[in-house]
Design a protein around this motif. Structure first.
Motif, mmCIF file in Angstrom:
data_model
loop_
_atom_site.group_PDB
_atom_site.id
_atom_site.type_symbol
_atom_site.label_atom_id
_atom_site.label_comp_id
_atom_site.label_asym_id
_atom_site.label_seq_id
_atom_site.Cartn_x
_atom_site.Cartn_y
_atom_site.Cartn_z
ATOM 1 N N VAL A 124 48.246 50.564 45.809
ATOM 2 C CA VAL A 124 48.956 51.839 45.846
ATOM 3 C C VAL A 124 48.037 52.901 45.250
ATOM 4 O O VAL A 124 47.836 52.953 44.042
ATOM 5 C CB VAL A 124 50.294 51.807 45.071
ATOM 6 C CG1 VAL A 124 51.050 53.126 45.267
ATOM 7 C CG2 VAL A 124 51.150 50.629 45.495
ATOM 8 N N SER A 125 47.427 53.718 46.093
ATOM 9 C CA SER A 125 46.466 54.747 45.681
ATOM 10 C C SER A 125 45.307 54.148 44.881
ATOM 11 O O SER A 125 45.055 54.506 43.730
ATOM 12 C CB SER A 125 47.156 55.845 44.855
ATOM 13 O OG SER A 125 48.195 56.445 45.584
ATOM 14 N N PRO A 126 44.561 53.209 45.489
ATOM 15 C CA PRO A 126 43.422 52.596 44.796
ATOM 16 C C PRO A 126 42.301 53.598 44.562
ATOM 17 O O PRO A 126 42.091 54.497 45.378
ATOM 18 C CB PRO A 126 42.992 51.483 45.747
ATOM 19 C CG PRO A 126 43.421 51.967 47.100
ATOM 20 C CD PRO A 126 44.705 52.717 46.866
ATOM 21 N N ARG A 127 41.557 53.407 43.469
ATOM 22 C CA ARG A 127 40.536 54.385 43.090
ATOM 23 C C ARG A 127 39.137 53.762 42.955
ATOM 24 O O ARG A 127 38.251 54.070 43.727
ATOM 25 C CB ARG A 127 40.930 55.039 41.748
ATOM 26 C CG ARG A 127 42.263 55.762 41.760
ATOM 27 C CD ARG A 127 42.219 57.044 42.525
ATOM 28 N NE ARG A 127 41.448 58.053 41.802
ATOM 29 C CZ ARG A 127 41.188 59.271 42.264
ATOM 30 N NH1 ARG A 127 41.627 59.620 43.465
ATOM 31 N NH2 ARG A 127 40.500 60.139 41.558
ATOM 32 N N TYR A 128 38.931 52.903 41.944
ATOM 33 C CA TYR A 128 37.605 52.362 41.659
ATOM 34 C C TYR A 128 37.701 50.863 41.419
ATOM 35 O O TYR A 128 38.768 50.341 41.077
ATOM 36 C CB TYR A 128 36.992 53.061 40.446
ATOM 37 C CG TYR A 128 36.760 54.534 40.668
ATOM 38 C CD1 TYR A 128 35.578 54.987 41.248
ATOM 39 C CD2 TYR A 128 37.734 55.469 40.334
ATOM 40 C CE1 TYR A 128 35.377 56.336 41.482
ATOM 41 C CE2 TYR A 128 37.534 56.822 40.563
ATOM 42 C CZ TYR A 128 36.351 57.249 41.133
ATOM 43 O OH TYR A 128 36.157 58.583 41.377
ATOM 44 N N ALA A 129 36.570 50.158 41.583
ATOM 45 C CA ALA A 129 36.590 48.705 41.489
ATOM 46 C C ALA A 129 35.316 48.165 40.851
ATOM 47 O O ALA A 129 34.254 48.804 40.905
ATOM 48 C CB ALA A 129 36.776 48.088 42.881
ATOM 49 N N VAL A 130 35.431 46.976 40.259
ATOM 50 C CA VAL A 130 34.279 46.184 39.825
ATOM 51 C C VAL A 130 34.535 44.737 40.226
ATOM 52 O O VAL A 130 35.680 44.342 40.469
ATOM 53 C CB VAL A 130 34.022 46.262 38.301
ATOM 54 C CG1 VAL A 130 33.610 47.650 37.880
ATOM 55 C CG2 VAL A 130 35.242 45.774 37.515
ATOM 56 N N VAL A 131 33.459 43.938 40.283
ATOM 57 C CA VAL A 131 33.569 42.532 40.634
ATOM 58 C C VAL A 131 33.066 41.681 39.481
ATOM 59 O O VAL A 131 32.007 41.952 38.905
ATOM 60 C CB VAL A 131 32.771 42.213 41.915
ATOM 61 C CG1 VAL A 131 32.735 40.715 42.183
ATOM 62 C CG2 VAL A 131 33.364 42.951 43.107
ATOM 63 N N GLU A 132 33.836 40.636 39.140
ATOM 64 C CA GLU A 132 33.454 39.693 38.089
ATOM 65 C C GLU A 132 34.231 38.402 38.326
ATOM 66 O O GLU A 132 35.411 38.414 38.677
ATOM 67 C CB GLU A 132 33.769 40.273 36.702
ATOM 68 C CG GLU A 132 33.472 39.352 35.530
ATOM 69 C CD GLU A 132 31.978 39.093 35.309
ATOM 70 O OE1 GLU A 132 31.660 38.216 34.482
ATOM 71 O OE2 GLU A 132 31.145 39.763 35.951
ATOM 72 N N ASN A 133 33.531 37.257 38.142
ATOM 73 C CA ASN A 133 34.170 35.937 38.274
ATOM 74 C C ASN A 133 34.842 35.746 39.639
ATOM 75 O O ASN A 133 35.954 35.213 39.739
ATOM 76 C CB ASN A 133 35.209 35.720 37.159
ATOM 77 C CG ASN A 133 34.570 35.453 35.814
ATOM 78 O OD1 ASN A 133 33.383 35.146 35.732
ATOM 79 N ND2 ASN A 133 35.343 35.563 34.760
ATOM 80 N N ASP A 134 34.164 36.199 40.684
ATOM 81 C CA ASP A 134 34.692 36.062 42.053
ATOM 82 C C ASP A 134 36.022 36.771 42.243
ATOM 83 O O ASP A 134 36.823 36.408 43.120
ATOM 84 C CB ASP A 134 34.842 34.586 42.434
ATOM 85 C CG ASP A 134 33.509 33.857 42.445
ATOM 86 O OD1 ASP A 134 32.515 34.459 42.892
ATOM 87 O OD2 ASP A 134 33.451 32.707 41.993
ATOM 88 N N LYS A 135 36.251 37.780 41.443
ATOM 89 C CA LYS A 135 37.460 38.595 41.558
ATOM 90 C C LYS A 135 37.064 40.061 41.548
ATOM 91 O O LYS A 135 36.062 40.441 40.946
ATOM 92 C CB LYS A 135 38.417 38.316 40.396
ATOM 93 C CG LYS A 135 38.960 36.894 40.347
ATOM 94 C CD LYS A 135 39.745 36.643 39.064
ATOM 95 C CE LYS A 135 38.830 36.541 37.852
ATOM 96 N NZ LYS A 135 39.554 36.098 36.638
#
Length: 354
Positions: A124-135
């Motif tokens: 719902v209104s996604p903004r920013y992301a990071v990846v860690e531990n296959d997630k």
């Protein structure tokens, strides 16, 4: 829901096999197998487009600025990227492109930009992301319908990268924006659009909140460097020791609302309007003069996008949301190197692929 593993297997069967790259997002092993594709070296400009028109676009620019190719997602896939391109996150061979108003994350091969999967539910209104531990950890700002709400519906969505499905959400009852990973911990900014304060810390092993770091009000951005969290508010730069949790330094900033904190090669950069300022990590006073300034007629102000990478300062101007933006690239002394059309409406970020 498309599943990444299934699509990759199908791609291999059909002959779409790419050499693997280093797991380090920023470096390709020069002695190992090299990635194949049109976009192996250089950077991307994300143009968010005009709201409601599904005209987000990505422009590719080579490292020497001699090659400039527009709308690479559309050309590779013959479909729209979505409504309001917000940010791009890299991991291994993939780029995850968030379309905020479409509640969508497109997963593409980062060297060809061919679509290999999508996250199209649970956002719902996604903004920013990071990846860690296959997630993948994605900040979501929830509904914007009740501007006077005393409780926030923002949350962090945790996505299984094997299935591309949201497996858990974490609510903070704060507004959420930028997100970073450091040493297995996920740092989430509890502020956006010049309002809010604090950093929520999530353990990526347990996926639970373990602490909240206090900051000044009107937090606008943050960076982590050598176990120090640098928190930039509208009028102050704080240095917070991540081991002790103590604020070790507070530097007041005059002359306008500060924004766009960047740390590169031991130097701190930030902007005020169309001005860029620079100081060292150990300085206890801000500079009185900017290293560069340009004029702008944009009603949205200057520096709609900003990045310092290697030996250059990258700025993006969005004069309006009916015409393409302007990219200006400077050396670290503030001298203009090149200037060109962004290839889309509302350029808001720079993302480097090598």
């Amino acid at each position: 829901m498309k599943k990444l593993s299934k699509l990759v297997t199908m791609a291999i069967i059909s002959g779409f096999l790419l050499n693997s790259c280093s797991s380090d997002d920023d470096n390709v092993d020069p002695d190992g197998p090299q990635p194949e594709g049109d976009f192996t070296e250089g950077f991307f400009i994300l143009n968010e487009g005009s709201f409601g028109n599904n005209n987000s676009a990505v422009t590719y620019v080579s490292n020497d600025f001699s090659t400039n190719e527009t709308e690479i997602f559309f050309k590779a896939n013959d479909e729209s990227l979505g409504d309001t391109g917000q940010s791009i996150t890299f991991d291994d061979d993939y780029a995850y492109i968030i379309a905020n108003a479409s509640n969508l994350i497109n997963v593409v091969n980062r060297y060809t930009f061919e679509l290999v999967g999508q996250v199209d539910s649970g956002l719902v209104s996604p903004r920013y992301a990071v990846v860690e531990n296959d997630k993948m950890y994605v900040t979501n700002q929830g509904s914007y319908e009740d501007a006077e709400a005393t409780e926030f519906d923002d949350f962090v969505a945790i996505i299984d990268l094997e299935t591309l499905e949201v497996e858990k959400t974490i609510e903070t009852n704060t507004i959420l924006e930028y997100i970073e990973e450091e040493d297995g911990l996920i740092y989430v900014q509890n502020a956006a659009f010049g309002s809010g304060n604090g950093i929520t810390v999530i353990d990526s092993n347990s996926d639970e909140i373990i602490e909240t770091i206090d900051t000044e009000d009107n937090l606008v951005s943050f960076e982590i460097e050598n176990e120090v969290l640098y928190a930039l508010s509208a009028a102050k730069l704080e240095k917070i020791d991540l081991i002790s949790g103590q604020v070790t330094s507070q530097i007041s900033i005059d002359g306008g609302i500060a924004s766009n904190l960047q740390i590169e090669d031991g130097m701190i950069y930030y902007t005020i309007g169309t001005k860029v300022y620079k100081l060292s990590l150990n300085d206890e006073e801000v500079p009185t003069e900017p290293i560069l300034e340009y004029s702008s007629s944009s009603t949205y102000g200057g520096m709609y996008g900003f990045k310092v990478e290697d030996n250059y300062i990258y700025t993006a101007e969005a004069p309006s949301f009916t015409e393409n933006g302007t990219i200006r690239i400077y050396d670290l002394n503030g001298n203009l190197t090149t200037e060109f059309d962004s290839g889309g409406i509302g350029p808001n970020g720079f993302y480097f692929n090598d």
